[in-house]
Design an enzyme around this catalytic site. Structure first.
Site, PDB file in Angstrom:
ATOM      1  N   ASP A 279       1.288  -8.627  -5.835  1.00  0.00           N
ATOM      2  CA  ASP A 279       0.607  -8.059  -4.588  1.00  0.00           C
ATOM      3  C   ASP A 279       0.249  -6.906  -4.902  1.00  0.00           C
ATOM      4  O   ASP A 279       0.369  -6.373  -6.003  1.00  0.00           O
ATOM      5  CB  ASP A 279       2.009  -7.759  -3.445  1.00  0.00           C
ATOM      6  CG  ASP A 279       1.133  -7.271  -2.004  1.00  0.00           C
ATOM      7  OD1 ASP A 279       0.504  -7.437  -1.625  1.00  0.00           O
ATOM      8  OD2 ASP A 279       1.843  -6.142  -1.682  1.00  0.00           O
ATOM      9  N   SER A 280      -0.764  -6.333  -3.939  1.00  0.00           N
ATOM     10  CA  SER A 280      -1.513  -5.029  -4.162  1.00  0.00           C
ATOM     11  C   SER A 280      -0.545  -3.822  -4.281  1.00  0.00           C
ATOM     12  O   SER A 280      -0.663  -2.927  -5.016  1.00  0.00           O
ATOM     13  CB  SER A 280      -2.425  -4.770  -3.104  1.00  0.00           C
ATOM     14  OG  SER A 280      -1.838  -4.785  -1.889  1.00  0.00           O
TER      15      SER A 280
ATOM     16  N   TYR B  96      -5.827  -3.007  -1.275  1.00  0.00           N
ATOM     17  CA  TYR B  96      -6.726  -3.856  -1.746  1.00  0.00           C
ATOM     18  C   TYR B  96      -7.751  -4.203  -0.584  1.00  0.00           C
ATOM     19  O   TYR B  96      -8.804  -4.566  -0.657  1.00  0.00           O
ATOM     20  CB  TYR B  96      -6.123  -5.123  -2.265  1.00  0.00           C
ATOM     21  CG  TYR B  96      -5.725  -5.233  -3.810  1.00  0.00           C
ATOM     22  CD1 TYR B  96      -5.484  -4.137  -4.555  1.00  0.00           C
ATOM     23  CD2 TYR B  96      -5.337  -6.379  -4.367  1.00  0.00           C
ATOM     24  CE1 TYR B  96      -4.886  -4.203  -5.817  1.00  0.00           C
ATOM     25  CE2 TYR B  96      -4.996  -6.469  -5.719  1.00  0.00           C
ATOM     26  CZ  TYR B  96      -4.723  -5.362  -6.406  1.00  0.00           C
ATOM     27  OH  TYR B  96      -4.214  -5.605  -7.786  1.00  0.00           O
ATOM     28  N   GLY B  97      -7.011  -4.026   0.497  1.00  0.00           N
ATOM     29  CA  GLY B  97      -7.642  -4.745   1.658  1.00  0.00           C
ATOM     30  C   GLY B  97      -8.698  -3.987   2.274  1.00  0.00           C
ATOM     31  O   GLY B  97      -9.384  -4.478   3.148  1.00  0.00           O
TER      32      GLY B  97
ATOM     33  N   CYS C  34      -0.130 -11.359  -1.547  1.00  0.00           N
ATOM     34  CA  CYS C  34      -1.121 -10.567  -0.770  1.00  0.00           C
ATOM     35  C   CYS C  34      -2.108 -11.286   0.032  1.00  0.00           C
ATOM     36  O   CYS C  34      -2.736 -12.183  -0.285  1.00  0.00           O
ATOM     37  CB  CYS C  34      -1.737  -9.643  -1.707  1.00  0.00           C
ATOM     38  SG  CYS C  34      -2.923  -8.512  -1.247  1.00  0.00           S
TER      39      CYS C  34
ATOM     40  N   THR D 272      -4.752 -10.361   1.285  1.00  0.00           N
ATOM     41  CA  THR D 272      -5.898 -10.108   0.930  1.00  0.00           C
ATOM     42  C   THR D 272      -6.392 -10.939  -0.238  1.00  0.00           C
ATOM     43  O   THR D 272      -7.687 -11.417  -0.260  1.00  0.00           O
ATOM     44  CB  THR D 272      -6.328  -8.516   0.739  1.00  0.00           C
ATOM     45  OG1 THR D 272      -5.743  -7.871   1.925  1.00  0.00           O
ATOM     46  CG2 THR D 272      -7.602  -8.172   0.571  1.00  0.00           C
TER      47      THR D 272
ATOM     48  N   GLU E 139       4.277   1.929   5.540  1.00  0.00           N
ATOM     49  CA  GLU E 139       4.461   2.678   4.249  1.00  0.00           C
ATOM     50  C   GLU E 139       5.125   4.106   4.467  1.00  0.00           C
ATOM     51  O   GLU E 139       5.930   4.386   3.488  1.00  0.00           O
ATOM     52  CB  GLU E 139       3.494   2.674   3.478  1.00  0.00           C
ATOM     53  CG  GLU E 139       3.077   1.359   3.063  1.00  0.00           C
ATOM     54  CD  GLU E 139       2.349   1.157   1.693  1.00  0.00           C
ATOM     55  OE1 GLU E 139       2.103   2.121   0.884  1.00  0.00           O
ATOM     56  OE2 GLU E 139       2.492   0.098   1.108  1.00  0.00           O
TER      57      GLU E 139
ATOM     58  N   CYS F 115      -0.816 -10.375   6.912  1.00  0.00           N
ATOM     59  CA  CYS F 115      -0.745  -9.008   5.768  1.00  0.00           C
ATOM     60  C   CYS F 115       0.744  -9.036   5.563  1.00  0.00           C
ATOM     61  O   CYS F 115       1.785  -8.971   6.411  1.00  0.00           O
ATOM     62  CB  CYS F 115      -1.073  -7.845   6.442  1.00  0.00           C
ATOM     63  SG  CYS F 115      -1.011  -6.481   5.382  1.00  0.00           S
ATOM     64  N   THR F 116       1.153  -8.419   4.301  1.00  0.00           N
ATOM     65  CA  THR F 116       2.574  -8.486   3.761  1.00  0.00           C
ATOM     66  C   THR F 116       3.263  -7.418   4.513  1.00  0.00           C
ATOM     67  O   THR F 116       4.434  -7.555   4.792  1.00  0.00           O
ATOM     68  CB  THR F 116       2.393  -7.807   2.176  1.00  0.00           C
ATOM     69  OG1 THR F 116       1.422  -6.903   2.301  1.00  0.00           O
ATOM     70  CG2 THR F 116       2.086  -8.745   1.333  1.00  0.00           C
ATOM     71  N   HIS F 117       2.520  -6.292   5.290  1.00  0.00           N
ATOM     72  CA  HIS F 117       3.318  -5.361   5.708  1.00  0.00           C
ATOM     73  C   HIS F 117       3.743  -5.613   7.276  1.00  0.00           C
ATOM     74  O   HIS F 117       4.759  -5.052   7.833  1.00  0.00           O
ATOM     75  CB  HIS F 117       2.612  -4.004   5.839  1.00  0.00           C
ATOM     76  CG  HIS F 117       2.312  -3.392   4.449  1.00  0.00           C
ATOM     77  ND1 HIS F 117       1.978  -3.931   3.459  1.00  0.00           N
ATOM     78  CD2 HIS F 117       2.659  -2.263   4.109  1.00  0.00           C
ATOM     79  CE1 HIS F 117       2.055  -3.407   2.295  1.00  0.00           C
ATOM     80  NE2 HIS F 117       2.295  -2.013   2.793  1.00  0.00           N
TER      81      HIS F 117
HETATM   82  N1  DGL Z   1      -0.836  -6.707   0.640  1.00  0.00           N
HETATM   83  C1  DGL Z   1      -2.048  -6.402   1.419  1.00  0.00           C
HETATM   84  C2  DGL Z   1      -2.198  -7.780   2.275  1.00  0.00           C
HETATM   85  O1  DGL Z   1      -1.232  -8.298   2.427  1.00  0.00           O
HETATM   86  C3  DGL Z   1      -1.769  -5.205   2.181  1.00  0.00           C
HETATM   87  C4  DGL Z   1      -2.073  -3.859   1.491  1.00  0.00           C
HETATM   88  C5  DGL Z   1      -3.224  -3.562   1.118  1.00  0.00           C
HETATM   89  O2  DGL Z   1      -4.290  -3.506   1.810  1.00  0.00           O
HETATM   90  O3  DGL Z   1      -3.465  -3.846  -0.244  1.00  0.00           O
HETATM   91  O4  DGL Z   1      -3.309  -7.902   2.679  1.00  0.00           O
END
Ligand code: DGL
Length: 268
Positions: free
Chosen positions: A9-10, A41-42, A72, A74, A151, A183-185
């Site tokens: 993941d990012s 990364y997003g 991830c 993204t 975060e 999205c992961t979060h």
């Molecule tokens: N892990 C990214 C996603 O699921 C979220 C955080 C990022 O923007 O890198 O898209």
């Protein structure tokens, strides 16, 4: 030799996927790489996301792998199709399993999708669903502030509620009965999102669907590890390991005492 499932993941948000893998594939060994030095990364361009993804894959491929899970949203949306030929094991992104689930549970054919700017701009979820069900209606919104809120531990704060309302009210107004947390979060904001969307809306978590999909794939390929013994998980990051145990414990929802190991991803 029991090979690893590589997960990346990012950053550390992808541990929400590892949490689900631990639940349904407890015997598997996992290598996790979180690109904490280059997160997010997003908000980046496609070219940069692809370049980073190739480096992440080269690092993971230095381990004996049986499969790779792209946690991830993204990367799954922007880069997966362009890089999947570069690895010689099955590579699973979050988009396909999540869309399958959404298509199977919606009753009114109105599906909402939220994700990073990169994910929404790519149209990945929308295109996949409409390819199967052109009669469905899709409503999307990028929610860039959700990542920093999570975060920083702002799961249930008033600020989070106000921002979430702003991001979600249109999807609610459109009458979606299914919402992809792309999205992961975002699964960590489930309570706030549920409160806004109401009980009638099913929230879909990519981590859960991807873990189920991964299990099916390993079974089909005859490479699943059904041993009773708990597999090992090794964690690697690309920035300081200082905040690792705090953030990792939050995303995994279990206490992590180790620090993870720092690597130089630019070398790959
Ligand atoms: N892990 C990214 C996603 O699921 C979220 C955080 C990022 O923007 O890198 O898209």
């Amino acid at each position: 030799m029991n090979k690893y499932i590589g997960v990346f993941d990012s950053g550390l948000g992808g541990l929400t996927n590892v949490k689900e893998l631990h639940k349904i594939l407890p015997g598997e060994n996992i290598i996790y790489f979180g690109d904490t030095g280059r997160v997010p990364y997003g908000t980046r361009s496609d070219d940069i996301i692809i370049k980073y993804t190739l480096q992440d894959l080269r690092f993971l491929s230095s381990f004996p792998l049986k499969a790779i899970v792209v946690a991830c949203g993204t990367v799954s949306s922007v880069a997966l199709d362009k890089v999947k030929d570069k690895v010689n094991v099955p590579i699973i992104g979050v988009v396909e399993p999540t869309c399958k689930k959404a298509i199977s549970i919606t009753k009114n054919g109105k599906i909402g999708i939220i994700g990073t700017e990169g994910t929404i701009k790519s149209g990945s979820y929308k295109n996949k669903i409409l390819k199967e069900r052109a009669d469905f209606e899709i409503f999307e919104n990028a929610c860039p502030l959700f990542v920093p809120l999570v975060e920083n531990g702002y799961f249930n704060s008033e600020a989070t509620k106000i921002i979430a309302n702003d991001y979600l009210f249109l999807l609610k107004e459109k009458g979606v009965d299914t919402l992809i947390l792309g999205c992961t979060h975002y699964p960590l904001l489930t309570d706030v999102i549920k409160d806004i969307m109401g009980d009638g809306v099913s929230l879909i978590s990519p981590g859960v669907e991807t873990a189920v999909y991964t299990k099916d794939l390993l079974e089909r390929e005859g490479i699943i590890n059904l041993a009773n013994k708990q597999g090992e998980t090794k964690y690697y990051v690309s920035d300081s390991t200082k905040k690792f145990s705090y953030l990792a414990s939050m995303f995994l929802n279990e206490k992590i005492t180790g620090t993870g190991e720092k690597i130089n991803i630019e070398e790959w």
